[in-house]
Design an enzyme around this catalytic site. Structure first.
Site, PDB file in Angstrom:
ATOM      1  N   HIS A 395       0.821  -1.214   0.000  1.00  0.00           N
ATOM      2  CA  HIS A 395       0.000   0.000   0.000  1.00  0.00           C
ATOM      3  C   HIS A 395       0.856   1.265   0.000  1.00  0.00           C
ATOM      4  O   HIS A 395       0.345   2.365  -0.239  1.00  0.00           O
ATOM      5  CB  HIS A 395      -0.916  -0.002   1.226  1.00  0.00           C
ATOM      6  N   ASP A 399      -2.300   2.239  -4.531  1.00  0.00           N
ATOM      7  CA  ASP A 399      -3.537   2.593  -3.842  1.00  0.00           C
ATOM      8  C   ASP A 399      -4.605   1.536  -4.122  1.00  0.00           C
ATOM      9  O   ASP A 399      -4.500   0.754  -5.075  1.00  0.00           O
ATOM     10  CB  ASP A 399      -4.031   3.965  -4.308  1.00  0.00           C
TER      11      ASP A 399
END
Length: 424
Positions: A395, A399
């Site tokens: 992450h 995204d």
């Protein structure tokens, strides 16, 4: 003439190795290019062969010892082995080996290292009980450990009815065992055994990388499901013609997933990128690792430039990887690099899982078991062969939006395989 036996030159990514198995002992005749010793690294097993006809004069590094690149591990004597029996030590060693073979009931024709034979004797296993995965069917220590773990526990004493009840009531087990040892309860103790074996270097390295992945990345997993009916219909229609055209190469599912993943990576370059310190490295090529299970553990050989590979090329290469992984013949260069990984837990029956990243890669795709489920299609309930897909990603770079779009792109191409060919 004496010749030094040295460990191979290790790649920069390999710090050291350990002696796995000496296949020849001092005094045994050896032919040129015959296998002398296996050296296990955290990635592959390297083989050291005889430089000429002769015998091993001395073993300096024994099995289990750590060795560095180009370190001296033994001495080799060039020339024909002395068959006159004037050297008492080799003769005694040969007698001992013959006695050990006779005691264990092993087949003399089955190649087995002394360490493996000793372990087999301890576990009351013969060569016919063990499947050898070494070169030429040679039995290694790992093969013996595996065979011992799979050996049925027929030598354990039969448990009484009262003892079976005790096994079904774990909370009462300590008290009953204590009473048995004191002789007051009269319940026979159940045979309990433990076995301690050293962790292989490959398994230790896998453990280190898994912990590193969990501790150094912001890993998240997103899921979707794909209807495999279109792919299955396509395979059914063309599998015979495909196999005939491509010299026996079978049309499987992995090639479709690799091609779909390659196209999805092209559309979403951040999924094909890696993090190097404070920099993001965007790769202009697509090298996809395919997780392969072997007797020594999980290895991930790399399919290079998958955008240029055909379905048949992917299938034949993956099959070759699988065969050589079982034989321990994959090279270090074949498992280095990679920009993305695909892991297929479905071959073992996994319905759903969260795959762990393979740093420095930032994403990994998990395939799973195909299972028929009732699905709503245009207002009707149909039973379809469905597969759950899992995408674990870092992450820090990717995204949620990009991760979901990447997975949906793969789903769309698999449910309509023409998209893969038309790049739609």
């Amino acid at each position: 003439m004496a010749i030094e036996i040295k460990a191979p030159q290790f790649p920069e990514s390999v710090a050291d190795g350990s002696i796995a198995t000496w296949h020849k002992q001092p005094g045994e005749p050896v032919s040129r290019d015959e296998l002398l010793v296996d050296i296990e690294t955290d990635k592959v097993v390297l083989e050291v062969v005889a430089p000429a006809d002769g015998t091993i004069k001395e073993i300096i590094k024994g099995e289990g010892d750590t060795v560095l690149s180009q370190e001296l591990i033994g001495q080799f004597e060039e020339g024909a082995a002395d068959a006159s029996g004037s050297d008492d030590a080799p003769a005694e060693s040969a007698k001992d080996a013959e006695a050990a073979t006779a005691e264990s009931g092993a087949d003399d024709d089955t190649p087995m290292s002394p360490a493996a034979r000793k372990l087999a004797d301890e576990n009351q296993l013969s060569a016919s009980d063990i499947v050898g995965t070494g070169k030429g069917g040679r039995i290694t220590k790992e093969d013996v450990v595996k065979a011992a773990a799979e050996k049925p526990a027929t030598d354990k004493p039969a448990a009484s009815a009262d003892n079976n009840v005790a096994h079904s009531m774990p909370g009462m087990m300590p008290q009953m065992e204590s009473a048995s040892s004191a002789g007051s309860a009269g319940i026979p103790a159940t045979a309990r055994s433990e076995k301690r074996v050293p962790m292989t270097r490959l398994r230790k390295r896998i453990a280190e990388r898994l912990l590193d992945a969990k501790n150094s990345t912001a890993m998240l997993t997103t899921f979707n499901e794909v209807n495999m009916q279109p792919i299955m219909d396509l395979r059914k229609k063309y599998k015979d013609q495909f196999e005939k055209t491509h010299n026996g190469t079978r049309l499987g599912f992995m090639s479709f997933f690799v091609k779909a993943a390659t196209e999805a990576l092209r559309r979403h370059p951040e999924v094909n990128a890696s993090i190097d310190g404070d920099d993001v490295v965007y790769h202009g090529f697509y090298d996809i690792g395919v997780a392969v299970s072997s007797n020594r553990g999980l290895v991930v050989p790399i399919l290079r430039d998958t955008e240029q590979m055909s379905l048949a090329g992917i299938e034949s290469t993956i099959r070759d990887f699988g065969e050589r992984a079982q034989a321990g013949q994959l090279g270090i260069d074949e498992m280095q690099g990679g920009t993305f990984t695909i892991s297929n837990g479905g071959v073992f029956g996994s319905l759903l899982s969260t795959p762990i990243l393979n740093p420095p890669q930032t994403a990994i795709l998990g395939m799973h078991k195909i299972q028929e489920r009732p699905m709503a299609v245009n207002g009707e309930v149909k039973v379809l062969p469905m597969m759950y897909l899992a995408l674990s990603y870092d992450h820090r770079l990717i995204d949620g939006k990009e991760a979901v779009q990447f997975l949906v792109a793969i789903k769309d191409m698999l449910e309509d395989p023409a998209r893969i060919l038309l790049e739609l």
